[in-house]
Motif scaffolding. Sequence first.
Motif, PDB file in Angstrom:
ATOM      1  N   ASP A  22       4.279   0.989   3.523  1.00 19.91           N
ATOM      2  CA  ASP A  22       4.028   2.044   2.548  1.00 19.91           C
ATOM      3  C   ASP A  22       4.820   3.306   2.886  1.00 19.91           C
ATOM      4  N   PRO A  23       5.727   3.726   1.974  1.00 19.75           N
ATOM      5  CA  PRO A  23       6.535   4.920   2.279  1.00 19.75           C
ATOM      6  C   PRO A  23       5.681   6.172   2.468  1.00 19.75           C
ATOM      7  N   LEU A  75      -3.471   0.724  -4.442  1.00 23.46           N
ATOM      8  CA  LEU A  75      -4.836   0.240  -4.221  1.00 23.46           C
ATOM      9  C   LEU A  75      -5.854   1.327  -4.569  1.00 23.46           C
ATOM     10  N   SER A  76      -5.500   2.558  -4.204  1.00 25.55           N
ATOM     11  CA  SER A  76      -6.461   3.639  -4.366  1.00 25.55           C
ATOM     12  C   SER A  76      -6.693   4.007  -5.832  1.00 25.55           C
ATOM     13  N   LEU A  77      -5.842   3.460  -6.728  1.00 27.37           N
ATOM     14  CA  LEU A  77      -6.094   3.676  -8.159  1.00 27.37           C
ATOM     15  C   LEU A  77      -7.391   2.976  -8.570  1.00 27.37           C
ATOM     16  N   LYS A 126       5.518   1.839  -5.086  1.00 28.33           N
ATOM     17  CA  LYS A 126       5.989   1.232  -3.833  1.00 28.33           C
ATOM     18  C   LYS A 126       5.064   1.545  -2.667  1.00 28.33           C
ATOM     19  N   SER A 127       4.004   2.315  -2.967  1.00 28.92           N
ATOM     20  CA  SER A 127       3.053   2.650  -1.901  1.00 28.92           C
ATOM     21  C   SER A 127       1.778   1.841  -2.071  1.00 28.92           C
ATOM     22  N   MET A 128       1.596   0.884  -1.175  1.00 27.33           N
ATOM     23  CA  MET A 128       0.455  -0.030  -1.219  1.00 27.33           C
ATOM     24  C   MET A 128      -0.867   0.738  -1.252  1.00 27.33           C
ATOM     25  N   MET A 129      -0.975   1.705  -0.357  1.00 30.46           N
ATOM     26  CA  MET A 129      -2.228   2.470  -0.256  1.00 30.46           C
ATOM     27  C   MET A 129      -2.526   3.172  -1.579  1.00 30.46           C
ATOM     28  N   SER A 130      -1.484   3.788  -2.154  1.00 31.10           N
ATOM     29  CA  SER A 130      -1.689   4.563  -3.378  1.00 31.10           C
ATOM     30  C   SER A 130      -2.101   3.660  -4.535  1.00 31.10           C
ATOM     31  N   ALA A 170      -6.118  -6.613  -3.507  1.00 33.12           N
ATOM     32  CA  ALA A 170      -5.104  -6.733  -2.457  1.00 33.12           C
ATOM     33  C   ALA A 170      -3.957  -7.682  -2.805  1.00 33.12           C
ATOM     34  N   ARG A 171      -4.309  -8.884  -3.248  1.00 35.22           N
ATOM     35  CA  ARG A 171      -3.261  -9.882  -3.440  1.00 35.22           C
ATOM     36  C   ARG A 171      -2.283  -9.502  -4.568  1.00 35.22           C
ATOM     37  N   TYR A 175     -15.311  -3.815  -3.749  1.00 35.59           N
ATOM     38  CA  TYR A 175     -14.158  -4.496  -3.173  1.00 35.59           C
ATOM     39  C   TYR A 175     -13.169  -3.486  -2.606  1.00 35.59           C
ATOM     40  N   MET A 217     -14.420   5.136  -2.888  1.00 35.36           N
ATOM     41  CA  MET A 217     -14.253   4.487  -4.188  1.00 35.36           C
ATOM     42  C   MET A 217     -15.531   3.762  -4.607  1.00 35.36           C
ATOM     43  N   VAL A 261       3.721  -4.448  -5.269  1.00 34.21           N
ATOM     44  CA  VAL A 261       4.470  -3.541  -4.400  1.00 34.21           C
ATOM     45  C   VAL A 261       5.728  -4.230  -3.871  1.00 34.21           C
ATOM     46  N   GLN A 262       5.563  -5.491  -3.513  1.00 37.18           N
ATOM     47  CA  GLN A 262       6.743  -6.240  -3.033  1.00 37.18           C
ATOM     48  C   GLN A 262       7.830  -6.251  -4.118  1.00 37.18           C
ATOM     49  N   PHE A 309     -10.529   5.297   0.537  1.00 32.97           N
ATOM     50  CA  PHE A 309     -11.069   3.994   0.133  1.00 32.97           C
ATOM     51  C   PHE A 309     -12.582   3.960   0.192  1.00 32.97           C
ATOM     52  N   THR A 315      -0.228  -6.549  -3.562  1.00 33.52           N
ATOM     53  CA  THR A 315       0.829  -6.914  -2.622  1.00 33.52           C
ATOM     54  C   THR A 315       2.048  -7.408  -3.397  1.00 33.52           C
ATOM     55  N   LEU A 337      -6.317  -4.592  -9.776  1.00 32.68           N
ATOM     56  CA  LEU A 337      -5.293  -4.419  -8.739  1.00 32.68           C
ATOM     57  C   LEU A 337      -5.917  -4.545  -7.345  1.00 32.68           C
ATOM     58  N   MET A 387       9.508  -2.819  -4.632  1.00 34.06           N
ATOM     59  CA  MET A 387      10.435  -2.470  -3.561  1.00 34.06           C
ATOM     60  C   MET A 387      11.825  -3.043  -3.772  1.00 34.06           C
ATOM     61  N   MET A 401       2.131  -5.010   3.816  1.00 35.40           N
ATOM     62  CA  MET A 401       2.625  -4.098   2.785  1.00 35.40           C
ATOM     63  C   MET A 401       2.128  -2.678   3.019  1.00 35.40           C
TER      64      MET A 401
END
Lengths: 558, 85
Positions: A76-77, B51-53, B45-49, B16-17, A116, A112, B23-24, A109, B20, B14, B27, A72
């Motif tokens: 990521d866009p 997660l970064s919350l 829709k942005s996994m990184m974003s 990883a699992r 985790y 943070m 985001v899935q 990351f 995921t 929020l 999308m 995923m």
Amino acid sequence: MILEGTGVSSGISMGKALVLEDENIAISKRGREPVEEIARFKDALGLAKEQLNTLKEKVAEEQRGILEAQVMMLEDPLLLNQVESGIREQSVSAEFAVEQVMDSFITLFEGMTDEYMKERSLDVIDLKKRLIKNLIGLVSSLNILPDDVIIVADDLTPSHTAEMDREKVLGFVLFRGGKTSHTAIMARSLQIPAVVGVSGEIMTGDFLAIDGASGVIYVNPDEETIEIMKERRKAIQERKLHLEKLKGVSTETLDGKRVELVANIGSIEDLEYVVKNDAEGIGLFRTEFLFMNRDTAPDEEEQYKVYKEILKTMAGKPVVVRTLDIGGDKDISYLDLPKEMNPFLGYRGIRLCLGETDLFKTQLRALLRSSIYGNLKIMYPMIASLTELQKANGILKEVREELSLQGLPFGEVEVGIMIETPAAALISDVLAREVDFFSIGTNDLTQYTLAVDRLNERITSLYDSFHPAVLSLVETTIKNGHANGIWVGMCGEAAGDRRMIPILLAMGLDEFSMNPSDILPARELIRSLKRDELEKLLVKIRGLSTGEEVRKLIDGLH
Amino acid sequence: MVKVQVEIQLKSGLHARPTTRLVQEAMKYTSEITLVKGERSVNAKSMMSVLSLGATKGDIIELEVSGEDEDQAKNAILDILKSEE
């Protein structure tokens, strides 16, 4: 652009280059046109997803979640946009842009508070590495290749080639290596065109047309060249069809002298090529690969199964198995061998077997036990003295007695030695009394006789199996073998060499062991030769003083 | 555009699992889906974003969805945020 190297496995192949590079490669900032770099990035991304999805199938549930999250992340866009605009705005390579963007996520990351979440930076680092590896062609596991490719590398290790998805490899281009390097030998047995010792620059994605016979490589050739290469490939195909007709035909000279044409193999997988090329047996099974790329030595049962399968497949045809010949160029972690200044003159071959007797005995036990399934012959490597041979035979005798005591069955097995040291060739009259056969290993014999390291590119021109000194040792060995009533074979590269075959036939060699792909051409050649003419040739050769003269004389014949 | 506030019920937040899954799911829709936590707003829709919350259980998230399929998208994302695993 045209590059040149040494063709080591014939055939024409055309396709995209995949350049494999060293682990710690520096990333170049400069790229090609942004459009091209973006396309490369997308390819690397697609490949990474494919790799992760394949990997996902193989891991435990726990890890699967992590891999899914990684997939995923790749979708990521934000990542896509940032990398693409990075490439476009700074005109940098895809690698450079990927590193920049991924590093900014990693920093995010890492900063943070949640432990985790901090650890998610590891996922991003992982992905960054994967993408960059894919971009520079350092495919971490060669079993997932992007497409049909021509592999370009400095050199390939046996583990590279072992795990490689052979179906997808169209050819090899190596910057190092020679005709007898591991990759060259493997390429020939797989009949994949290969060129080694190439100098010049090739980038991943370049379109290559390689000629594995002449060693010429066209990088991004024009239409005309591609057409010519296609024509040539067709001609080679036709020749192949012609050779097919020689299957099942007896290997004998015009005047009826029969010799044995057998194959060299390194693993069970090679058996396919042995059968395909109609080999009359196996003249050399190199058992090293059973012992390499692993953490512990294969036990008796594992070895037994391999030998048994080979013997059963060969269905009564002779199978010569060489006992472990490790040292020199091979690195075996569990043996914990100290580094040597001169590994080729060091603790290797039979010396190692006699030192690590447990290892040797296990192999001999497995071999003897498998012998009931076919026509097995055991061969010791690198013998240099009678004492070594007697010691090895002593151990073999012990193993036989042990098996008898345990009531385990084994068959009659011929025992022979490699003649690959000048010493062994010179005392072959003495050695012949203790064995059932000789097999001349011309690769090492040439290297040891001429004191030429066969892996040293600077002196490849000095490595010459036609050197009168080498030929003289070969002839001595054959003569002494026959005088003592044993058969003499050859399992070095020279046995499959079109120019060497007439000389060897004239000397009376009984068995020619070569790469499977050389067998049918050799049969064709032998069937066109006549012994009385060869004998005259040999008399002339004896009078020559250099390898060049010998080759010139042979070339004049055709 | 639809807007809704939700308290995260996901046991591990929020991670990883669930991310995921989220985001899935996001999308699948053409709508723009934004998650706002405090001052930060990110694309769902942005996994990184996402997660970064670093959103954890009990955090209040504002969900903003705008587009043709905004209602379905809103419900689907809400379901995930309100689920426990």
